[in-house]
Design a protein around this motif. Structure first.
Motif, PDB file in Angstrom:
ATOM      1  N   PRO A   1     -12.071   9.410   7.638  1.00  0.00           N
ATOM      2  CA  PRO A   1     -10.810   9.976   7.140  1.00  0.00           C
ATOM      3  C   PRO A   1     -10.352  11.121   8.038  1.00  0.00           C
ATOM      4  N   ILE A   2      -9.084  11.408   7.980  1.00  0.00           N
ATOM      5  CA  ILE A   2      -8.509  12.500   8.765  1.00  0.00           C
ATOM      6  C   ILE A   2      -8.322  13.681   7.822  1.00  0.00           C
ATOM      7  N   LYS A   3      -9.107  14.721   8.046  1.00  0.00           N
ATOM      8  CA  LYS A   3      -9.090  15.915   7.183  1.00  0.00           C
ATOM      9  C   LYS A   3      -9.246  15.531   5.700  1.00  0.00           C
ATOM     10  N   LYS A   4     -10.231  14.668   5.437  1.00  0.00           N
ATOM     11  CA  LYS A   4     -10.570  14.214   4.082  1.00  0.00           C
ATOM     12  C   LYS A   4      -9.455  13.411   3.413  1.00  0.00           C
ATOM     13  N   LYS A   5      -8.544  12.897   4.203  1.00  0.00           N
ATOM     14  CA  LYS A   5      -7.465  12.076   3.648  1.00  0.00           C
ATOM     15  C   LYS A   5      -7.537  10.676   4.257  1.00  0.00           C
ATOM     16  N   TYR A   6      -7.271   9.711   3.396  1.00  0.00           N
ATOM     17  CA  TYR A   6      -7.340   8.307   3.782  1.00  0.00           C
ATOM     18  C   TYR A   6      -5.934   7.729   3.865  1.00  0.00           C
ATOM     19  N   GLN A   7      -5.795   6.725   4.711  1.00  0.00           N
ATOM     20  CA  GLN A   7      -4.486   6.111   4.928  1.00  0.00           C
ATOM     21  C   GLN A   7      -4.559   4.616   4.647  1.00  0.00           C
ATOM     22  N   ARG A   8      -3.457   3.926   4.922  1.00  0.00           N
ATOM     23  CA  ARG A   8      -3.387   2.483   4.667  1.00  0.00           C
ATOM     24  C   ARG A   8      -4.530   1.724   5.349  1.00  0.00           C
TER      25      ARG A   8
ATOM     26  N   SER B   1      -9.667   4.508  -6.654  1.00  0.00           N
ATOM     27  CA  SER B   1      -8.880   3.989  -7.771  1.00  0.00           C
ATOM     28  C   SER B   1      -7.988   2.822  -7.340  1.00  0.00           C
ATOM     29  N   LEU B   2      -7.305   2.976  -6.215  1.00  0.00           N
ATOM     30  CA  LEU B   2      -6.448   1.895  -5.722  1.00  0.00           C
ATOM     31  C   LEU B   2      -7.265   0.669  -5.327  1.00  0.00           C
ATOM     32  N   GLY B   3      -8.358   0.894  -4.624  1.00  0.00           N
ATOM     33  CA  GLY B   3      -9.224  -0.218  -4.240  1.00  0.00           C
ATOM     34  C   GLY B   3      -9.695  -0.993  -5.456  1.00  0.00           C
ATOM     35  N   ASN B   4     -10.132  -0.290  -6.482  1.00  0.00           N
ATOM     36  CA  ASN B   4     -10.577  -0.947  -7.715  1.00  0.00           C
ATOM     37  C   ASN B   4      -9.429  -1.671  -8.420  1.00  0.00           C
ATOM     38  N   ARG B   5      -8.256  -1.077  -8.402  1.00  0.00           N
ATOM     39  CA  ARG B   5      -7.100  -1.719  -9.035  1.00  0.00           C
ATOM     40  C   ARG B   5      -6.735  -3.014  -8.309  1.00  0.00           C
ATOM     41  N   TYR B   6      -6.703  -2.969  -6.982  1.00  0.00           N
ATOM     42  CA  TYR B   6      -6.345  -4.156  -6.205  1.00  0.00           C
ATOM     43  C   TYR B   6      -7.385  -5.270  -6.347  1.00  0.00           C
ATOM     44  N   LEU B   7      -8.639  -4.907  -6.541  1.00  0.00           N
ATOM     45  CA  LEU B   7      -9.710  -5.895  -6.597  1.00  0.00           C
ATOM     46  C   LEU B   7     -10.199  -6.195  -8.013  1.00  0.00           C
ATOM     47  N   SER B   8      -9.586  -5.596  -9.021  1.00  0.00           N
ATOM     48  CA  SER B   8     -10.098  -5.709 -10.390  1.00  0.00           C
ATOM     49  C   SER B   8     -10.235  -7.147 -10.882  1.00  0.00           C
ATOM     50  N   GLU B   9      -9.327  -8.022 -10.521  1.00  0.00           N
ATOM     51  CA  GLU B   9      -9.399  -9.413 -10.962  1.00  0.00           C
ATOM     52  C   GLU B   9     -10.136 -10.305  -9.969  1.00  0.00           C
ATOM     53  N   ILE B  10     -10.446  -9.770  -8.808  1.00  0.00           N
ATOM     54  CA  ILE B  10     -11.044 -10.579  -7.744  1.00  0.00           C
ATOM     55  C   ILE B  10     -12.532 -10.310  -7.596  1.00  0.00           C
ATOM     56  N   SER B  11     -12.941  -9.075  -7.729  1.00  0.00           N
ATOM     57  CA  SER B  11     -14.336  -8.698  -7.519  1.00  0.00           C
ATOM     58  C   SER B  11     -14.916  -8.091  -8.788  1.00  0.00           C
TER      59      SER B  11
ATOM     60  N   PHE C   1       0.847  -1.191   0.000  1.00  0.00           N
ATOM     61  CA  PHE C   1       0.000   0.000   0.000  1.00  0.00           C
ATOM     62  C   PHE C   1       0.881   1.239   0.000  1.00  0.00           C
ATOM     63  N   PRO C   2       0.436   2.316  -0.631  1.00  0.00           N
ATOM     64  CA  PRO C   2       1.210   3.559  -0.593  1.00  0.00           C
ATOM     65  C   PRO C   2       1.305   4.102   0.835  1.00  0.00           C
ATOM     66  N   ASP C   3       2.453   4.617   1.163  1.00  0.00           N
ATOM     67  CA  ASP C   3       2.689   5.147   2.506  1.00  0.00           C
ATOM     68  C   ASP C   3       2.472   6.662   2.535  1.00  0.00           C
ATOM     69  N   ILE C   4       1.429   7.101   1.862  1.00  0.00           N
ATOM     70  CA  ILE C   4       1.073   8.521   1.826  1.00  0.00           C
ATOM     71  C   ILE C   4      -0.432   8.651   2.039  1.00  0.00           C
ATOM     72  N   ASP C   5      -0.867   9.813   2.437  1.00  0.00           N
ATOM     73  CA  ASP C   5      -2.297  10.059   2.575  1.00  0.00           C
ATOM     74  C   ASP C   5      -2.928  10.113   1.184  1.00  0.00           C
ATOM     75  N   LEU C   6      -4.149   9.615   1.100  1.00  0.00           N
ATOM     76  CA  LEU C   6      -4.849   9.554  -0.182  1.00  0.00           C
ATOM     77  C   LEU C   6      -6.139  10.359  -0.126  1.00  0.00           C
ATOM     78  N   TYR C   7      -6.491  10.963  -1.242  1.00  0.00           N
ATOM     79  CA  TYR C   7      -7.801  11.584  -1.374  1.00  0.00           C
ATOM     80  C   TYR C   7      -8.799  10.514  -1.811  1.00  0.00           C
ATOM     81  N   MET C   8     -10.064  10.820  -1.693  1.00  0.00           N
ATOM     82  CA  MET C   8     -11.124   9.861  -2.010  1.00  0.00           C
ATOM     83  C   MET C   8     -10.921   9.199  -3.371  1.00  0.00           C
ATOM     84  N   ASP C   9     -10.690   9.999  -4.420  1.00  0.00           N
ATOM     85  CA  ASP C   9     -10.560   9.418  -5.759  1.00  0.00           C
ATOM     86  C   ASP C   9      -9.360   8.476  -5.860  1.00  0.00           C
ATOM     87  N   GLN C  10      -8.286   8.764  -5.138  1.00  0.00           N
ATOM     88  CA  GLN C  10      -7.118   7.886  -5.126  1.00  0.00           C
ATOM     89  C   GLN C  10      -7.425   6.584  -4.387  1.00  0.00           C
TER      90      GLN C  10
END
Length: 169
Positions: A58-65, A27-37, A15-24
């Motif tokens: 989220p913390i100030k609209k940012k998501y983490q690992r 996008s990552l969730g869909n990428r990780y699950l694209s072949e599974i779900s 997982f990226p070790d940076i804070d993520l915005y909703m769209d990120q």
């Protein structure tokens, strides 16, 4: 049956070790699950999961690992259980140990079961029931159910596309 060799959940360190915005996050969730779900994650789903307590706020609209780990588990388990049951399972999974260890344990179980289903023998359900703590049993059964559902959906999609090609001939 199509091989599950390339299918695998990512581990925490992937997982990226940076804070993520909703769209990120989506996008990552869909990428990780694209072949599974077969169900794509949307921002409105994430908002709903947060409101229902399935995913931490989220913390100030940012998501983490942690949010990404929770999103992956919710996305897989919601095809098997109601969201209320998924919430109870999520709370128990992350209550037992630190978030990274809990998620990596889940990913290990999931990836292990994928390998087993891809041609090896699966331990008898009775054997698992006698040797595992209750939470591990629930995780194990739910993981298998979500894997079997995913494989069934892939088979249906494959045969549906083959039928469509045959009818065009």
């Amino acid at each position: 049956m199509e091989s599950t060799e390339k299918l695998e959940l990512p581990y925490w360190q992937e997982f990226p070790d940076i804070d993520l915005y909703m769209d990120q996050l989506v996008s990552l969730g869909n990428r990780y699950l694209s072949e599974i779900s077969t169900n794509a994650i949307t921002p409105s789903m994430v908002n709903s999961y947060v409101k229902k307590g399935l995913i931490s706020r989220p913390i100030k609209k940012k998501y983490q690992r942690r949010h990404l780990a929770e999103l992956i588990i919710v996305s897989l388990f919601k095809s098997v259980y109601s969201l209320e049951i998924v919430k109870q399972i999520i709370l128990q999974i992350f209550k037992t140990s630190d978030t990274q260890a809990a998620y990596d344990h889940f990913a290990n179980l999931f990836n292990y079961d994928l390998r087993l289903i891809d041609g090896q023998s699966i331990p008898d359900v009775k054997e698992v029931a006698q040797t595992e703590p209750v939470l591990n049993k629930v995780e194990e059964y739910t993981i298998r159910a979500s894997i079997y559902q995913m494989l069934g959906q892939k088979e249906i999609a494959k045969h549906t596309s083959l039928s469509a090609k045959d009818s065009k001939k």
